[in-house]
Enzyme design. Sequence first.
Site, PDB file in Angstrom:
ATOM      1  N   ARG A   1     -46.891   4.124 -11.242  1.00 10.80           N
ATOM      2  CA  ARG A   1     -46.780   2.675 -11.069  1.00 10.80           C
ATOM      3  C   ARG A   1     -45.602   2.281 -10.320  1.00 10.80           C
ATOM      4  NH1 ARG A   1     -45.042  -2.148 -15.153  1.00 10.80           N
ATOM      5  NH2 ARG A   1     -45.504  -3.906 -13.613  1.00 10.80           N
TER       6      ARG A   1
ATOM      7  N   HIS B   1     -42.832  -7.796  -8.562  1.00  9.45           N
ATOM      8  CA  HIS B   1     -42.156  -7.532  -9.525  1.00  9.45           C
ATOM      9  C   HIS B   1     -40.636  -7.995  -9.675  1.00  9.45           C
ATOM     10  CE1 HIS B   1     -41.421  -4.158 -12.784  1.00  9.45           C
ATOM     11  NE2 HIS B   1     -40.336  -5.098 -12.977  1.00  9.45           N
TER      12      HIS B   1
ATOM     13  N   GLU C   1     -44.737  -9.486 -15.711  1.00  8.44           N
ATOM     14  CA  GLU C   1     -43.786 -10.108 -16.606  1.00  8.44           C
ATOM     15  C   GLU C   1     -43.673 -11.786 -16.367  1.00  8.44           C
ATOM     16  OE1 GLU C   1     -40.262  -7.887 -17.909  1.00  8.44           O
ATOM     17  OE2 GLU C   1     -41.670  -6.555 -18.799  1.00  8.44           O
TER      18      GLU C   1
ATOM     19  N   GLN D   1     -35.404  -2.305  -7.990  1.00  7.78           N
ATOM     20  CA  GLN D   1     -34.841  -1.497  -8.662  1.00  7.78           C
ATOM     21  C   GLN D   1     -34.277  -0.027  -8.057  1.00  7.78           C
ATOM     22  OE1 GLN D   1     -37.307  -2.681 -12.418  1.00  7.78           O
ATOM     23  NE2 GLN D   1     -35.283  -2.281 -13.237  1.00  7.78           N
TER      24      GLN D   1
ATOM     25  N   GLU E   1     -45.462  -0.449 -19.289  1.00  9.19           N
ATOM     26  CA  GLU E   1     -44.044  -0.105 -19.443  1.00  9.19           C
ATOM     27  C   GLU E   1     -43.866   0.005 -20.815  1.00  9.19           C
ATOM     28  OE1 GLU E   1     -40.937  -2.763 -18.031  1.00  9.19           O
ATOM     29  OE2 GLU E   1     -42.291  -3.175 -16.019  1.00  9.19           O
TER      30      GLU E   1
ATOM     31  N   TRP F   1     -41.215   3.674 -18.857  1.00 12.97           N
ATOM     32  CA  TRP F   1     -39.968   2.952 -18.122  1.00 12.97           C
ATOM     33  C   TRP F   1     -38.991   3.995 -18.245  1.00 12.97           C
ATOM     34  CZ3 TRP F   1     -40.312  -0.139 -14.082  1.00 12.97           C
ATOM     35  CH2 TRP F   1     -39.084  -0.656 -13.590  1.00 12.97           C
TER      36      TRP F   1
ATOM     37  N   TYR G   1     -41.372  -3.150 -25.520  1.00 17.32           N
ATOM     38  CA  TYR G   1     -39.937  -2.626 -25.729  1.00 17.32           C
ATOM     39  C   TYR G   1     -39.595  -2.913 -27.145  1.00 17.32           C
ATOM     40  CZ  TYR G   1     -39.445  -1.879 -20.642  1.00 17.32           C
ATOM     41  OH  TYR G   1     -39.591  -1.397 -19.388  1.00 17.32           O
TER      42      TYR G   1
ATOM     43  N   GLU H   1     -30.787  -1.938 -13.429  1.00 19.42           N
ATOM     44  CA  GLU H   1     -31.501  -2.584 -14.471  1.00 19.42           C
ATOM     45  C   GLU H   1     -31.129  -4.006 -14.407  1.00 19.42           C
ATOM     46  OE1 GLU H   1     -33.749  -2.010 -16.360  1.00 19.42           O
ATOM     47  OE2 GLU H   1     -33.322  -3.766 -17.788  1.00 19.42           O
ATOM     48  N   TRP H   2     -31.411  -4.777 -13.119  1.00 21.88           N
ATOM     49  CA  TRP H   2     -31.468  -6.179 -13.136  1.00 21.88           C
ATOM     50  C   TRP H   2     -29.791  -6.574 -13.544  1.00 21.88           C
ATOM     51  CZ3 TRP H   2     -34.966  -6.857  -9.975  1.00 21.88           C
ATOM     52  CH2 TRP H   2     -36.248  -6.336 -10.199  1.00 21.88           C
TER      53      TRP H   2
ATOM     54  N   ASN I   1     -46.353  -4.457 -21.462  1.00 24.36           N
ATOM     55  CA  ASN I   1     -45.011  -3.864 -21.443  1.00 24.36           C
ATOM     56  C   ASN I   1     -44.348  -4.143 -22.695  1.00 24.36           C
ATOM     57  OD1 ASN I   1     -45.617  -3.665 -18.592  1.00 24.36           O
ATOM     58  ND2 ASN I   1     -43.989  -5.089 -17.975  1.00 24.36           N
TER      59      ASN I   1
HETATM   60  C1  GBH Z   1     -38.767  -5.052 -17.914  1.00 25.96           C
HETATM   61  O1  GBH Z   1     -38.065  -6.159 -18.200  1.00 25.96           O
HETATM   62  C2  GBH Z   1     -39.006  -4.925 -16.634  1.00 25.96           C
HETATM   63  O2  GBH Z   1     -40.223  -5.072 -16.304  1.00 25.96           O
HETATM   64  C3  GBH Z   1     -38.155  -3.732 -16.025  1.00 25.96           C
HETATM   65  O3  GBH Z   1     -38.184  -4.130 -14.618  1.00 25.96           O
HETATM   66  C4  GBH Z   1     -37.182  -3.685 -16.673  1.00 25.96           C
HETATM   67  O4  GBH Z   1     -36.152  -2.460 -15.922  1.00 25.96           O
HETATM   68  C5  GBH Z   1     -37.163  -3.080 -18.049  1.00 25.96           C
HETATM   69  O5  GBH Z   1     -38.206  -4.089 -18.671  1.00 25.96           O
HETATM   70  C6  GBH Z   1     -36.165  -2.765 -19.040  1.00 25.96           C
HETATM   71  O6  GBH Z   1     -35.193  -4.039 -19.167  1.00 25.96           O
HETATM   72  O7  GBH Z   1     -31.522 -10.805 -24.971  1.00 25.96           O
HETATM   73  O8  GBH Z   1     -30.338 -12.171 -23.549  1.00 25.96           O
HETATM   74  O9  GBH Z   1     -29.991  -9.766 -23.564  1.00 25.96           O
HETATM   75  C7  GBH Z   1     -37.646  -6.594 -19.295  1.00 25.96           C
HETATM   76  C8  GBH Z   1     -36.596  -7.451 -19.098  1.00 25.96           C
HETATM   77  C9  GBH Z   1     -34.533  -8.261 -19.881  1.00 25.96           C
HETATM   78  C10 GBH Z   1     -36.033  -8.553 -21.075  1.00 25.96           C
HETATM   79  C11 GBH Z   1     -33.159  -8.477 -20.765  1.00 25.96           C
HETATM   80  C12 GBH Z   1     -35.329  -8.890 -22.308  1.00 25.96           C
HETATM   81  C13 GBH Z   1     -33.281  -9.616 -22.900  1.00 25.96           C
HETATM   82  C14 GBH Z   1     -32.181 -10.544 -22.432  1.00 25.96           C
HETATM   83  N1  GBH Z   1     -35.799  -7.621 -20.124  1.00 25.96           N
HETATM   84  N2  GBH Z   1     -34.044  -9.485 -21.844  1.00 25.96           N
HETATM   85  S1  GBH Z   1     -30.876 -10.908 -23.728  1.00 25.96           S
END
Ligand code: GBH
Length: 484
Positions: free
Chosen positions: A85, A130, A175, A28, A385, A429, A319, A436-437, A317
């Site tokens: 981290r 990761h 994760e 990232q 996170e 985080w 969220y 962001e992936w 982690n």
């Molecule tokens: C974490 O992943 C990661 O460890 C970190 O790298 C990332 O930046 C951070 O959280 C913030 O996202 O409901 O179909 O839209 C969390 C990965 C990706 C999990 C999106 C929940 C929802 C997909 N997240 N996912 S959807």
Amino acid sequence: MKMSLLKEVPVDAFPQDFAWGAATAAYQIEGCWDTDGKGPSIWDTFCHAKGRVFEDQTGDVACNSYQLWEEDLKCILQLGLTHYRLSLSWSRLLPDGTTNYINPKGVTYYNKVINDLIANAVMPMVTLNHFDLPQALENRGGWKSPEIADVFDSYARFCFKTFGDRVKLWITVNEPYVCAKHGYEDGLFAPGLREPGTSVYLVGHNMLRAHARAWHSYNAHFRHLQGGKVSIALNSDWAEPLDPSSPEDVAATQRYMDFILGWFACPVFCTGDYPETMRTRIEARNLELGFSEGPRLPKFSEDEPNPLGTADFFALNYYTSRKVKDTSSHPSELSFKGDQGAEGVMDPSWPICGLSWLAVVPERLRKLLNYIKETYNNPDIYITENGFSQIGPVELEDAERCQFYQDTLQEVSEAIRDDGVSVKGYFAWTLMDNFEWAEGFRARFGLFHVDFSTAELKRTVYRSGTEYAAVISRHRTHIKLEKT
Ligand code: GBH
């Protein structure tokens, strides 16, 4: 002087040695995806394939932390973090994933990062993987192949040997749930496979096997010399029944938790095996759907180390949260969701920050911490996170994120002081806006903003960064006063 929005965090509730951190991950932030001998990872392949990531963005450059590490360090010092981290890019160190060839430039880079941190009294917490599996290993079956446990173990030993004299906090994999679910079930993440109801469990299993092997290696060969700690970072929502008076929803809520957190936490912290609910549901669904090719949810072999007891602390982690309704009798194809038989929905009253999945419910973190304390035998917990995203116009005055950190740290303080949960640290985080992936750069989680429009990639602190720094500084002052 502006009013401080985080002034109410009761710093006296946090232990003296509390870890105040921020987190990042190699893919990232680093960029330089093929510089100095780095091998490709599955995320390089995934992003380059087009159509996978928002606007076909990639981590080719990202924050260019491979070249701009010193800028990152300034941010870390400006925040006054006690811990940072980061993750290692496996294929930067071992371009084909194996220790057959070690890339000296990769070793030099991470040595510098680690040494600079320590010279500034910032303790590194290092994640070995990761999401960015070396592509060379993916070509050999990746996380689906049983041999991955052995290859991961060699990589882990190499890292312990090379960096473990200075790194005392290790995370094996980040994760496993997200990696397995998004990578192999939904195809949202690299390697982008959609193999519902099968690979997800195999991948999760091999990640657990790999983790357990690495923990045992550390335990047997490094712990007595290096004295560090090793864990695995587990993500979890908090879940509660949509209709608390419905026994079906209550049971579905437990299944929801079991299929996210219990899947990995139960083998490591509880029983050495998957939760009973998972075994029962998956077997019942096999019968229902006439699926007979193998057990789907694998068994842990007696011939290798069991995952039970292979974590020196609990790495969480967190969220967001969901209200859960029972879907166990709904007809569905072979899939993880169908096995889970539970659907998580958001309460309409919950605010959303940026990304649509991210309902902001900080008060549920306290509930989750208590659940972990009760369910997993009161472990030491690091929140590895937790964060808040922004989408749309950049707002350096991110009052909502400040409020989010205020509310969250308040909850953590109460979990520590009033509930006796052993929370040892908190990692926001993330240090700075980054890749962001699948969302690319459009979702910004940083305490620092990064201007991706110019090559300088200038880092500028958000208001939330300044305020987080003030909390850390108040805690420092408090400790000094306590000591005198
Ligand atoms: C974490 O992943 C990661 O460890 C970190 O790298 C990332 O930046 C951070 O959280 C913030 O996202 O409901 O179909 O839209 C969390 C990965 C990706 C999990 C999106 C929940 C929802 C997909 N997240 N996912 S959807």
